[in-house]
Design an enzyme around this catalytic site. Sequence first.
Site, PDB file in Angstrom:
ATOM      1  N   ASP A  13       0.853  -1.196   0.000  1.00  0.00           N
ATOM      2  CA  ASP A  13       0.000   0.000   0.000  1.00  0.00           C
ATOM      3  C   ASP A  13       0.886   1.242   0.000  1.00  0.00           C
ATOM      4  O   ASP A  13       2.071   1.179   0.333  1.00  0.00           O
ATOM      5  CB  ASP A  13      -0.928   0.023   1.228  1.00  0.00           C
ATOM      6  CG  ASP A  13      -1.858   1.231   1.209  1.00  0.00           C
ATOM      7  OD1 ASP A  13      -2.580   1.400   0.203  1.00  0.00           O
ATOM      8  OD2 ASP A  13      -1.837   2.038   2.157  1.00  0.00           O
ATOM      9  N   SER A  14       0.270   2.374  -0.340  1.00  0.00           N
ATOM     10  CA  SER A  14       1.008   3.636  -0.309  1.00  0.00           C
ATOM     11  C   SER A  14       1.371   4.033   1.127  1.00  0.00           C
ATOM     12  O   SER A  14       2.226   4.894   1.321  1.00  0.00           O
ATOM     13  CB  SER A  14       0.158   4.739  -0.939  1.00  0.00           C
ATOM     14  OG  SER A  14      -1.088   4.831  -0.271  1.00  0.00           O
ATOM     15  N   CYS A  76      -3.700  -1.064  -2.216  1.00  0.00           N
ATOM     16  CA  CYS A  76      -3.965   0.340  -2.557  1.00  0.00           C
ATOM     17  C   CYS A  76      -4.851   0.402  -3.804  1.00  0.00           C
ATOM     18  O   CYS A  76      -4.493  -0.127  -4.860  1.00  0.00           O
ATOM     19  CB  CYS A  76      -2.627   1.027  -2.826  1.00  0.00           C
ATOM     20  SG  CYS A  76      -2.780   2.754  -3.266  1.00  0.00           S
ATOM     21  N   GLU A 153      -6.931  10.215   8.385  1.00  0.00           N
ATOM     22  CA  GLU A 153      -5.593  10.186   9.007  1.00  0.00           C
ATOM     23  C   GLU A 153      -5.506  11.131  10.205  1.00  0.00           C
ATOM     24  O   GLU A 153      -4.693  10.941  11.103  1.00  0.00           O
ATOM     25  CB  GLU A 153      -4.513  10.498   7.952  1.00  0.00           C
ATOM     26  CG  GLU A 153      -4.410   9.340   6.974  1.00  0.00           C
ATOM     27  CD  GLU A 153      -3.178   9.330   6.094  1.00  0.00           C
ATOM     28  OE1 GLU A 153      -2.338  10.246   6.210  1.00  0.00           O
ATOM     29  OE2 GLU A 153      -3.062   8.405   5.273  1.00  0.00           O
ATOM     30  N   CYS A 188     -11.309   3.024  -1.842  1.00  0.00           N
ATOM     31  CA  CYS A 188     -10.083   3.593  -1.266  1.00  0.00           C
ATOM     32  C   CYS A 188      -9.839   2.916   0.079  1.00  0.00           C
ATOM     33  O   CYS A 188     -10.792   2.645   0.825  1.00  0.00           O
ATOM     34  CB  CYS A 188     -10.239   5.107  -1.076  1.00  0.00           C
ATOM     35  SG  CYS A 188      -8.841   5.872  -0.229  1.00  0.00           S
ATOM     36  N   HIS A 190      -8.822   3.919   2.850  1.00  0.00           N
ATOM     37  CA  HIS A 190      -9.159   4.634   4.081  1.00  0.00           C
ATOM     38  C   HIS A 190     -10.654   4.613   4.407  1.00  0.00           C
ATOM     39  O   HIS A 190     -11.052   4.870   5.536  1.00  0.00           O
ATOM     40  CB  HIS A 190      -8.725   6.099   3.983  1.00  0.00           C
ATOM     41  CG  HIS A 190      -7.244   6.300   4.055  1.00  0.00           C
ATOM     42  ND1 HIS A 190      -6.378   5.664   3.212  1.00  0.00           N
ATOM     43  CD2 HIS A 190      -6.493   7.075   4.872  1.00  0.00           C
ATOM     44  CE1 HIS A 190      -5.138   6.041   3.500  1.00  0.00           C
ATOM     45  NE2 HIS A 190      -5.183   6.897   4.507  1.00  0.00           N
TER      46      HIS A 190
HETATM   47  N1  DGL Z   1      -4.143   3.903  -0.515  1.00  0.00           N
HETATM   48  C1  DGL Z   1      -4.788   4.910  -1.351  1.00  0.00           C
HETATM   49  C2  DGL Z   1      -5.964   4.284  -2.097  1.00  0.00           C
HETATM   50  O1  DGL Z   1      -6.513   3.283  -1.694  1.00  0.00           O
HETATM   51  C3  DGL Z   1      -5.248   6.110  -0.536  1.00  0.00           C
HETATM   52  C4  DGL Z   1      -4.114   6.939   0.034  1.00  0.00           C
HETATM   53  C5  DGL Z   1      -3.229   7.558  -1.036  1.00  0.00           C
HETATM   54  O2  DGL Z   1      -3.709   8.402  -1.821  1.00  0.00           O
HETATM   55  O3  DGL Z   1      -2.063   7.181  -1.085  1.00  0.00           O
HETATM   56  O4  DGL Z   1      -6.359   4.793  -3.115  1.00  0.00           O
END
Ligand code: DGL
Length: 275
Positions: A13-14, A76, A153, A188, A190
């Site tokens: 993930d990012s 992600c 966050e 997403c 989050h």
């Molecule tokens: N993990 C990213 C997603 O699911 C969200 C956070 C980011 O933009 O890095 O799209």
Amino acid sequence: MTTARRPCIGVFDSGFGGLTVLKELVALAPDADYIYFGDTARLPYGSKSAETVAKYGIGAAHYLEQHGAQMLVIACNTATALALDQITQASSVPVVGVVEPGAARATAASQTRKVVVIGTEATVSSHAYAKALQARGIQATEKACPLFVPLVEEGWADHPVAEQVARIYLDQAFAGDFESADVLVLGCTHYPLLKPLLHRLAPGGVTIVDSADSTARVVSQLLRKGLPKPSAESERRGMPRLKFFVTDSVEKFRRLGAQFLGTPIEDVQHVELKE
Ligand code: DGL
């Protein structure tokens, strides 16, 4: 007695959000061990170009493979939407993204055949979800919700500000032809933390489909079919072993990550990836 090793799954993930996917994986596929790569130094991905996200994603995939991953989960949504094909081509183990499982669940849940997808700017601009849904005969509208990631966050998933923002986004999304949409896809990492709020605010009768949980179901099915079965002894060990690699602060990952994973995070290591 010989002990078969438990399968090792790499989760990429990012940053922190992919921990919502890991949480579901641990719940639904507990017979594996997991290594998690969070590219916290370079988040967010949601506002980056496809080329950049593909480059970062391939680097992370190689890192996870070198550390023993036998399957990769691209947790992600942005990386899946923008770079799943490139990451898959660059990997020598099976790769699972989050878009197809989410689209499949949404299709099964929709009666009106109209679905609303929310995600980052980049995910929405790629139309990855709309294409996956259209291929299944579903009409989709996609809405970028860029304020949701920073709100989550900040720990404001249930704050009045998040409520105000969510009302605006949902009103815009469930409009016109999509007033009759009956599924909301959380596209997403989050957004699962916003589920209670979104349940409250989405139009009555709307089913919320979470790609984290949909993906964990797919991985659990693949595990049952394919990768090494755990031995009786490793099954007795119970909980999966979790190890985390992050490109920025270990301390911040532990602190913020616990909110996403729902349990304390212990084994975290800082890594430096070469460009
Ligand atoms: N993990 C990213 C997603 O699911 C969200 C956070 C980011 O933009 O890095 O799209």
